[in-house]
Design a protein around this motif. Structure first.
Motif, PDB file in Angstrom:
ATOM      1  N   PHE A  64      47.008   8.540  -8.544  1.00 33.56           N
ATOM      2  CA  PHE A  64      45.758   8.796  -9.136  1.00 33.56           C
ATOM      3  C   PHE A  64      44.555   8.773  -8.133  1.00 33.56           C
ATOM      4  N   SER A  65      43.745   9.889  -8.212  1.00 34.57           N
ATOM      5  CA  SER A  65      42.620   9.975  -7.191  1.00 34.57           C
ATOM      6  C   SER A  65      41.571  10.402  -7.735  1.00 34.57           C
ATOM      7  N   TYR A  66      40.232   9.945  -7.589  1.00 32.92           N
ATOM      8  CA  TYR A  66      39.003  10.511  -7.744  1.00 32.92           C
ATOM      9  C   TYR A  66      38.829  12.123  -7.370  1.00 32.92           C
ATOM     10  N   LEU A  67      39.236  12.312  -6.497  1.00 35.41           N
ATOM     11  CA  LEU A  67      39.233  13.452  -5.609  1.00 35.41           C
ATOM     12  C   LEU A  67      40.053  14.495  -6.326  1.00 35.41           C
ATOM     13  N   SER A  73      42.362  17.962   0.319  1.00 36.20           N
ATOM     14  CA  SER A  73      42.602  18.658   1.678  1.00 36.20           C
ATOM     15  C   SER A  73      41.449  18.705   2.518  1.00 36.20           C
ATOM     16  N   ILE A  74      40.295  18.581   2.122  1.00 35.36           N
ATOM     17  CA  ILE A  74      39.179  18.470   3.103  1.00 35.36           C
ATOM     18  C   ILE A  74      39.306  16.897   3.852  1.00 35.36           C
ATOM     19  N   GLU A  75      39.416  16.180   3.115  1.00 33.18           N
ATOM     20  CA  GLU A  75      39.738  14.736   3.525  1.00 33.18           C
ATOM     21  C   GLU A  75      40.853  14.554   4.640  1.00 33.18           C
ATOM     22  N   ARG A  76      41.686  15.287   4.285  1.00 32.82           N
ATOM     23  CA  ARG A  76      42.953  15.331   5.241  1.00 32.82           C
ATOM     24  C   ARG A  76      42.356  15.957   6.612  1.00 32.82           C
TER      25      ARG A  76
END
Length: 78
Positions: A64-67, A73-76
């Protein structure tokens, strides 16, 4: 869905004691994963702390992720 089927599925969840709690948890999982409700709302429905909901999901192997996928993808690539 047939009420008997949902009760049978819910009965298999050994995390909660009552069938109603189990059914609510199954509903909350679906709503969270489809982003219909927030983690905070899920915690309110289950009368639990948000951190406990996250721990249960992790123990069950549910990611589960809030994103959103784009945000991940941007965070990675940051």
């Amino acid at each position: 869905m047939n009420r008997t089927i949902t009760e049978t599925i819910a009965a298999e969840l050994q995390i909660f004691q009552t069938v109603n709690q189990k059914e609510n948890f199954l509903f909350v999982i679906g709503a969270l994963l489809t982003k219909v409700i927030s983690l905070q709302k899920a915690a309110e429905v289950m009368e639990m702390e948000p951190e406990m909901i996250l721990q249960l999901l992790e123990l069950m192997g549910i990611e589960f992720s809030y994103l959103s996928e784009d945000d991940i993808s941007i965070e990675r690539n940051w």
